[in-house]
Motif scaffolding. Structure first.
Motif, PDB file in Angstrom:
ATOM      1  N   ASN A  33      33.095  78.638  39.456  1.00 52.98           N
ATOM      2  CA  ASN A  33      34.106  78.690  38.405  1.00 52.98           C
ATOM      3  C   ASN A  33      33.852  79.920  37.534  1.00 52.98           C
ATOM      4  N   THR A  58      49.341  72.559  46.351  1.00 55.79           N
ATOM      5  CA  THR A  58      49.119  71.431  45.440  1.00 55.79           C
ATOM      6  C   THR A  58      47.825  71.577  44.640  1.00 55.79           C
ATOM      7  N   TYR A  59      47.094  72.650  44.872  1.00 53.24           N
ATOM      8  CA  TYR A  59      45.934  72.993  44.042  1.00 53.24           C
ATOM      9  C   TYR A  59      45.927  74.515  43.878  1.00 53.24           C
ATOM     10  N   THR A  60      46.711  75.003  42.933  1.00 53.59           N
ATOM     11  CA  THR A  60      46.946  76.442  42.796  1.00 53.59           C
ATOM     12  C   THR A  60      45.845  77.178  42.060  1.00 53.59           C
ATOM     13  N   ASP A  61      45.149  76.527  41.156  1.00 55.47           N
ATOM     14  CA  ASP A  61      44.052  77.109  40.363  1.00 55.47           C
ATOM     15  C   ASP A  61      44.397  78.525  39.889  1.00 55.47           C
ATOM     16  N   THR A  94      48.444  62.807  46.936  1.00 53.80           N
ATOM     17  CA  THR A  94      49.755  63.424  46.734  1.00 53.80           C
ATOM     18  C   THR A  94      50.703  63.026  47.853  1.00 53.80           C
ATOM     19  N   ASN A 159      54.397  77.518  43.206  1.00 49.55           N
ATOM     20  CA  ASN A 159      53.395  77.134  42.206  1.00 49.55           C
ATOM     21  C   ASN A 159      53.743  75.810  41.543  1.00 49.55           C
ATOM     22  N   ASN A 162      52.133  72.396  42.323  1.00 51.18           N
ATOM     23  CA  ASN A 162      50.762  72.096  41.895  1.00 51.18           C
ATOM     24  C   ASN A 162      50.643  70.682  41.331  1.00 51.18           C
ATOM     25  N   GLU A 163      49.653  69.964  41.810  1.00 54.67           N
ATOM     26  CA  GLU A 163      49.329  68.628  41.306  1.00 54.67           C
ATOM     27  C   GLU A 163      47.851  68.537  40.923  1.00 54.67           C
ATOM     28  N   ASN A 164      47.163  69.675  40.947  1.00 56.29           N
ATOM     29  CA  ASN A 164      45.711  69.691  40.723  1.00 56.29           C
ATOM     30  C   ASN A 164      45.006  68.708  41.654  1.00 56.29           C
ATOM     31  N   LYS A 166      42.753  68.442  44.599  1.00 56.53           N
ATOM     32  CA  LYS A 166      41.783  69.108  45.471  1.00 56.53           C
ATOM     33  C   LYS A 166      41.469  68.245  46.684  1.00 56.53           C
ATOM     34  N   ASN A 169      36.297  67.703  46.856  1.00 54.16           N
ATOM     35  CA  ASN A 169      35.553  67.511  45.625  1.00 54.16           C
ATOM     36  C   ASN A 169      34.106  67.314  46.039  1.00 54.16           C
TER      37      ASN A 169
END
Length: 185
Positions: A33, A58-61, A94, A159, A162-164, A166, A169
């Motif tokens: 990070n 769905t995890y664009t970061d 998701t 974008n 995105n649902e955050n 991952k 994990n």
């Protein structure tokens, strides 16, 4: 800061030594990070050349990708299809699929498949997607993404998926599920 009594900064300094000895042309990190990257920058002489992180629709970061790019750190985006492909080792949080209307619309516009639109999206964001496949036809399809580009508006529309969410994990619960599924004990 450390895992199993190993400080990643000590490992990084060892990697810098390998680079100085010309045993490596470049060195990078994975799953770091911005705080972890900052710690490297403050305590060493070398900016990582790459950060391999999970990036998909769905995890664009967005923030971490932008941060890495602002430092000229190349982003390798693993799990580029996120939960659009089956992930039997975790519960799918998701409902996202390759049938997302925005992906279907873009695939029709460009005469491509939705998986190709996803890969092009990641490329047009300035990342390097690394899809995994052993299927010859899918491999061919995955590489056939260099004859079109998405507009910035189309990138923004993807974008919005995105649902955050991952796929990977690295907490104990998820690692146990992955190890069980792949029989890695």
């Amino acid at each position: 800061m450390s895992s199993n009594n190993h400080d990643y900064l000590d490992v990084w300094k060892g990697m810098e030594d390998m680079k100085r000895l010309k045993l490596a042309r470049s060195i990078g990190v994975s799953n770091f990070n911005s705080s972890e990257i900052n710690r490297i920058l403050v305590n060493s002489d070398t900016v990582p050349s790459v950060n391999q992180i999970e990036i998909n629709p769905t995890y664009t970061d967005l923030e971490l990708v932008a941060y890495c790019q602002s430092l000229n750190i190349t982003v390798l985006s693993y799990a580029p299809f996120g939960f659009m492909v089956p992930r039997p080792f975790v519960n799918n949080p998701t409902n996202s699929t390759f049938e997302e209307p925005v992906l279907v619309k873009l695939a029709k516009k460009y005469g491509k498949k939705t998986n190709q639109v996803v890969l092009r999206y990641l490329i047009d964001r300035g990342t390097i997607p690394i899809p995994k496949s052993v299927n010859k036809e899918r491999i061919k399809s995955n590489i056939d993404v260099f004859d079109f580009s998405l507009t910035s508006e189309e990138i923004y529309s993807i974008n919005e998926l995105n649902e955050n969410a991952k796929v990977y994990n690295f907490d104990q619960e998820h690692l146990t599920a992955i190890f069980d599924y792949f029989d890695l004990y």
